[in-house]
Enzyme design. Sequence first.
Site, short mmCIF file in Angstrom:
data_model
loop_
_atom_site.label_atom_id
_atom_site.label_comp_id
_atom_site.label_asym_id
_atom_site.label_seq_id
_atom_site.Cartn_x
_atom_site.Cartn_y
_atom_site.Cartn_z
N ALA A 65 31.10 37.25 84.62
CA ALA A 65 31.74 36.39 83.62
C ALA A 65 31.00 35.06 83.63
CB ALA A 65 33.21 36.20 83.97
N GLY A 108 31.96 40.36 86.79
CA GLY A 108 32.38 40.98 85.53
C GLY A 108 31.36 41.98 85.02
#
Length: 257
Positions: A65, A108
Amino acid sequence: MTYETIIVETRGRVGWITLNRPEALNALNTQVMLDIVAASTAFDADDTIGAIVLTGSERAFAAGADIKEMESKSGLEMIMGEHFGQWQRFADLRTPVIAAVSGYALGGGCELAMMCDIILAADTAKFGQPEINLGVIPGMGGSQRLLRAVGYYKAAELILTGRMMDASEAERSGLVSRVVPAADLLDEAAKVAEAIASKSLPSVYAAKAALDVAMETPLAEGLRFEKHAFAALFSTDDQKEGMAAFREKRTPDFTNR
Ligand code: HXC
């Protein structure tokens, strides 16, 4: 349709999504998420598409992320943001998705690969959940899906230390479907995707749904689902065609009916 952060192409019956934020090693900011969800749900709604390939660059599938975007957020903003609901739409696609991973698949990025159905790894791939180094934990399914893929002890070591593992350790651990030489990654992904896309869509959707159920339910419930999904396929033309083609020693001509 063009997107800001991804490249989207259709090749025959396969939809291709290539992450395209090289300046940030394909870090997953909100726009990447919105683009991936929009492109993948459009492929999912198109019955001429039988499989999707999701890939990044040679250097990174995705390095996680976007830390710079998340850094200043409060806990409330994170929980109220779109992250969880939107990524779930990607995980819920009925069309099989092949993650073709080269370079970093971290945080992520590893979690995005684990939302896919098949993970093909280049021999250069590196997987990890380094969130603990940032004072947080995995937030896109890592603590749940990694454990189911590799078991408690391997998942606990990776999540608690933030250590990365290379492609061969990931394959030994059961995280990746197969490791291939980096130069062959996209060709191999295309072959796998085309093989899936050549099958009957109702059976492909049922197979993915049964696998999803297996991840989430006790055995008895999963077996009940499988029994009924299996039986339901006997009302398709493609089951009759597939079995007739076997008997007649020819390739089946599926019509998705
Ligand atoms: C934002 C990132 C980034 C990230 C890399 N970059 N990863 N930007 N978010 N996750 C940026 C860098 O800041 C840098 O830009 C450029 O990409 C190249 O990265 P470098 O660090 O210079 O490359 P290198 O030295 O080769 O190191 C590669 C790396 C390292 C080991 C992958 O970048 C790294 O550790 N990245 C963070 C990995 C990580 O912690 N991921 C988990 C995120 S948390 P500039 O402009 O600065 O040069 C997460 C939670 C998910 O994923 C849950 C969400 C709900």
